[in-house]
Design a protein around this motif. Structure first.
Motif, mmCIF file in Angstrom:
data_model
loop_
_atom_site.group_PDB
_atom_site.id
_atom_site.type_symbol
_atom_site.label_atom_id
_atom_site.label_comp_id
_atom_site.label_asym_id
_atom_site.label_seq_id
_atom_site.Cartn_x
_atom_site.Cartn_y
_atom_site.Cartn_z
ATOM 1 N N GLY A 137 120.914 -17.037 37.980
ATOM 2 C CA GLY A 137 121.220 -15.898 37.138
ATOM 3 C C GLY A 137 120.151 -15.494 36.137
ATOM 4 O O GLY A 137 120.391 -14.668 35.260
ATOM 5 N N LYS A 138 118.958 -16.059 36.258
ATOM 6 C CA LYS A 138 117.882 -15.726 35.321
ATOM 7 C C LYS A 138 117.490 -14.253 35.417
ATOM 8 O O LYS A 138 117.682 -13.595 36.437
ATOM 9 C CB LYS A 138 116.644 -16.577 35.605
ATOM 10 N N THR A 139 116.870 -13.759 34.356
ATOM 11 C CA THR A 139 116.361 -12.392 34.320
ATOM 12 C C THR A 139 115.143 -12.273 35.223
ATOM 13 O O THR A 139 114.298 -13.171 35.270
ATOM 14 C CB THR A 139 115.979 -12.002 32.870
ATOM 15 N N LEU A 140 115.069 -11.157 35.934
ATOM 16 C CA LEU A 140 113.948 -10.865 36.826
ATOM 17 C C LEU A 140 113.169 -9.684 36.256
ATOM 18 O O LEU A 140 113.736 -8.626 35.997
ATOM 19 C CB LEU A 140 114.462 -10.510 38.232
ATOM 20 N N LYS A 141 111.876 -9.890 36.056
ATOM 21 C CA LYS A 141 110.983 -8.812 35.629
ATOM 22 C C LYS A 141 110.232 -8.332 36.879
ATOM 23 O O LYS A 141 109.616 -9.141 37.580
ATOM 24 C CB LYS A 141 110.008 -9.327 34.577
ATOM 25 N N ILE A 142 110.309 -7.042 37.144
ATOM 26 C CA ILE A 142 109.674 -6.448 38.320
ATOM 27 C C ILE A 142 108.581 -5.510 37.835
ATOM 28 O O ILE A 142 108.839 -4.625 37.012
ATOM 29 C CB ILE A 142 110.682 -5.655 39.182
ATOM 30 N N THR A 143 107.371 -5.693 38.339
ATOM 31 C CA THR A 143 106.287 -4.792 38.002
ATOM 32 C C THR A 143 105.757 -4.185 39.298
ATOM 33 O O THR A 143 105.433 -4.910 40.240
ATOM 34 C CB THR A 143 105.136 -5.529 37.257
ATOM 35 N N ILE A 144 105.697 -2.856 39.335
ATOM 36 C CA ILE A 144 105.140 -2.124 40.463
ATOM 37 C C ILE A 144 103.751 -1.656 40.041
ATOM 38 O O ILE A 144 103.608 -1.008 38.994
ATOM 39 C CB ILE A 144 106.010 -0.906 40.834
ATOM 40 N N ILE A 145 102.756 -1.971 40.848
ATOM 41 C CA ILE A 145 101.384 -1.588 40.551
ATOM 42 C C ILE A 145 100.839 -0.800 41.740
ATOM 43 O O ILE A 145 100.891 -1.277 42.874
ATOM 44 C CB ILE A 145 100.504 -2.824 40.287
ATOM 45 N N VAL A 146 100.343 0.418 41.485
ATOM 46 C CA VAL A 146 99.726 1.219 42.548
ATOM 47 C C VAL A 146 98.335 1.618 42.135
ATOM 48 O O VAL A 146 98.002 1.658 40.966
ATOM 49 C CB VAL A 146 100.554 2.477 42.912
ATOM 50 N N LYS B 220 103.872 10.587 38.781
ATOM 51 C CA LYS B 220 102.535 10.258 39.306
ATOM 52 C C LYS B 220 102.588 9.016 40.200
ATOM 53 O O LYS B 220 101.888 8.942 41.202
ATOM 54 C CB LYS B 220 101.539 10.074 38.170
ATOM 55 N N MET B 221 103.443 8.067 39.852
ATOM 56 C CA MET B 221 103.602 6.878 40.682
ATOM 57 C C MET B 221 104.282 7.256 41.995
ATOM 58 O O MET B 221 103.872 6.802 43.063
ATOM 59 C CB MET B 221 104.398 5.797 39.960
ATOM 60 N N ARG B 222 105.299 8.098 41.921
ATOM 61 C CA ARG B 222 105.991 8.549 43.130
ATOM 62 C C ARG B 222 105.014 9.246 44.074
ATOM 63 O O ARG B 222 105.021 9.014 45.283
ATOM 64 C CB ARG B 222 107.142 9.484 42.760
ATOM 65 N N GLU B 223 104.163 10.098 43.513
ATOM 66 C CA GLU B 223 103.172 10.804 44.333
ATOM 67 C C GLU B 223 102.204 9.828 44.993
ATOM 68 O O GLU B 223 101.862 9.978 46.163
ATOM 69 C CB GLU B 223 102.410 11.828 43.475
ATOM 70 N N ALA B 224 101.770 8.816 44.257
ATOM 71 C CA ALA B 224 100.867 7.809 44.824
ATOM 72 C C ALA B 224 101.554 7.022 45.943
ATOM 73 O O ALA B 224 100.952 6.757 46.989
ATOM 74 C CB ALA B 224 100.376 6.866 43.723
ATOM 75 N N ILE B 225 102.813 6.665 45.732
ATOM 76 C CA ILE B 225 103.558 5.896 46.741
ATOM 77 C C ILE B 225 103.751 6.712 48.017
ATOM 78 O O ILE B 225 103.837 6.153 49.108
ATOM 79 C CB ILE B 225 104.902 5.414 46.156
ATOM 80 N N GLY C 175 102.372 2.543 50.794
ATOM 81 C CA GLY C 175 103.184 3.743 50.690
ATOM 82 C C GLY C 175 103.166 4.512 51.995
ATOM 83 O O GLY C 175 102.549 4.102 52.979
ATOM 84 N N HIS C 176 103.852 5.672 51.990
ATOM 85 C CA HIS C 176 103.899 6.531 53.174
ATOM 86 C C HIS C 176 104.460 7.897 52.777
ATOM 87 O O HIS C 176 105.357 7.963 51.927
ATOM 88 C CB HIS C 176 104.776 5.904 54.261
ATOM 89 N N PRO C 177 103.974 8.982 53.400
ATOM 90 C CA PRO C 177 104.483 10.315 53.073
ATOM 91 C C PRO C 177 105.982 10.495 53.352
ATOM 92 O O PRO C 177 106.621 11.344 52.731
ATOM 93 C CB PRO C 177 103.666 11.251 53.972
ATOM 94 N N ALA C 178 106.549 9.699 54.245
ATOM 95 C CA ALA C 178 107.968 9.839 54.591
ATOM 96 C C ALA C 178 108.899 9.178 53.567
ATOM 97 O O ALA C 178 110.111 9.292 53.674
ATOM 98 C CB ALA C 178 108.237 9.257 55.977
ATOM 99 N N LEU C 179 108.344 8.504 52.567
ATOM 100 C CA LEU C 179 109.181 7.852 51.563
ATOM 101 C C LEU C 179 109.704 8.902 50.582
ATOM 102 O O LEU C 179 108.938 9.511 49.850
ATOM 103 C CB LEU C 179 108.388 6.772 50.821
ATOM 104 N N THR C 180 111.028 9.099 50.588
ATOM 105 C CA THR C 180 111.632 10.105 49.706
ATOM 106 C C THR C 180 111.868 9.571 48.298
ATOM 107 O O THR C 180 111.968 10.346 47.357
ATOM 108 C CB THR C 180 112.961 10.618 50.287
ATOM 109 N N LEU C 181 111.989 8.251 48.158
ATOM 110 C CA LEU C 181 112.126 7.596 46.851
ATOM 111 C C LEU C 181 113.260 8.189 46.023
ATOM 112 O O LEU C 181 113.130 8.393 44.822
ATOM 113 C CB LEU C 181 110.808 7.694 46.071
ATOM 114 N N ASP C 182 114.396 8.436 46.675
ATOM 115 C CA ASP C 182 115.483 9.094 45.947
ATOM 116 C C ASP C 182 116.841 8.411 46.067
ATOM 117 O O ASP C 182 117.857 9.005 45.739
ATOM 118 C CB ASP C 182 115.586 10.563 46.365
ATOM 119 N N HIS C 183 116.871 7.157 46.499
ATOM 120 C CA HIS C 183 118.154 6.464 46.571
ATOM 121 C C HIS C 183 118.637 6.157 45.148
ATOM 122 O O HIS C 183 117.857 5.722 44.303
ATOM 123 C CB HIS C 183 118.050 5.175 47.390
ATOM 124 N N PRO C 184 119.917 6.375 44.859
ATOM 125 C CA PRO C 184 120.401 6.218 43.484
ATOM 126 C C PRO C 184 120.553 4.779 42.990
ATOM 127 O O PRO C 184 120.657 4.557 41.782
ATOM 128 C CB PRO C 184 121.758 6.920 43.505
#
Length: 136
Positions: free
Chosen positions: A127-136, A51-56, A80-89
């Motif tokens: 070297g600290k830990t990084l917390k990443i939050t994606i919000i759409v 659902k997040m991928r679809e929104a992006i 976001g954009h329709p051309a974003l494939t969101l599939d890089h490994p």
């Protein structure tokens, strides 16, 4: 919708890139990787919920990324954009431009690596830990 994951800082985080910032699953980076702010990410673009991928993949979707360490944080907004494939490994790239490829998470971002909070970058370089939050 919100998705949170973790990565680590690295001694070679310099955060000097003027048009992008990146989080990668790679464990090591060189000094030339001046856009990378987090390594050893525990997720890739492929792991984002459907659902997040679809929104992006909608150009009207505003995306907010929160980068947070123990004592610092920064917020980046883009689209976001329709051309974003969101599939890089392994790589997630946020871009100030409208360029899209398999590595791109968002375009037209309001910040690149060079614009990020200095305290955040200092903590990542130690070297600290990084917390990443994606919000759409």
């Amino acid at each position: 919708m919100e998705y949170t994951f973790k990565a680590k800082g690295h001694q070679n985080v310099t955060s000097k890139h003027k048009t992008t910032f990146e989080v990668t699953q790679d464990a090591e980076i060189g000094l030339a990787a001046d856009c990378i702010v987090g390594v050893s990410s525990n997720v890739s673009l492929n792991d984002l919920p459907i659902k997040m991928r679809e929104a992006i993949q909608n150009e009207k979707t505003e995306i907010k990324i929160v980068l947070k360490t123990e004592n610092a944080e920064d917020v980046i907004r883009g689209y976001g954009h329709p051309a974003l494939t969101l599939d890089h490994p392994t790589d997630m790239v946020c871009r100030k431009s409208d360029y899209t490829c398999s590595r791109t998470l968002m375009i037209n971002a309001d910040k690149a690596a060079v614009d990020l909070d200095g305290d955040l970058i200092d903590e990542l370089a130690s070297g600290k830990t990084l917390k990443i939050t994606i919000i759409v």
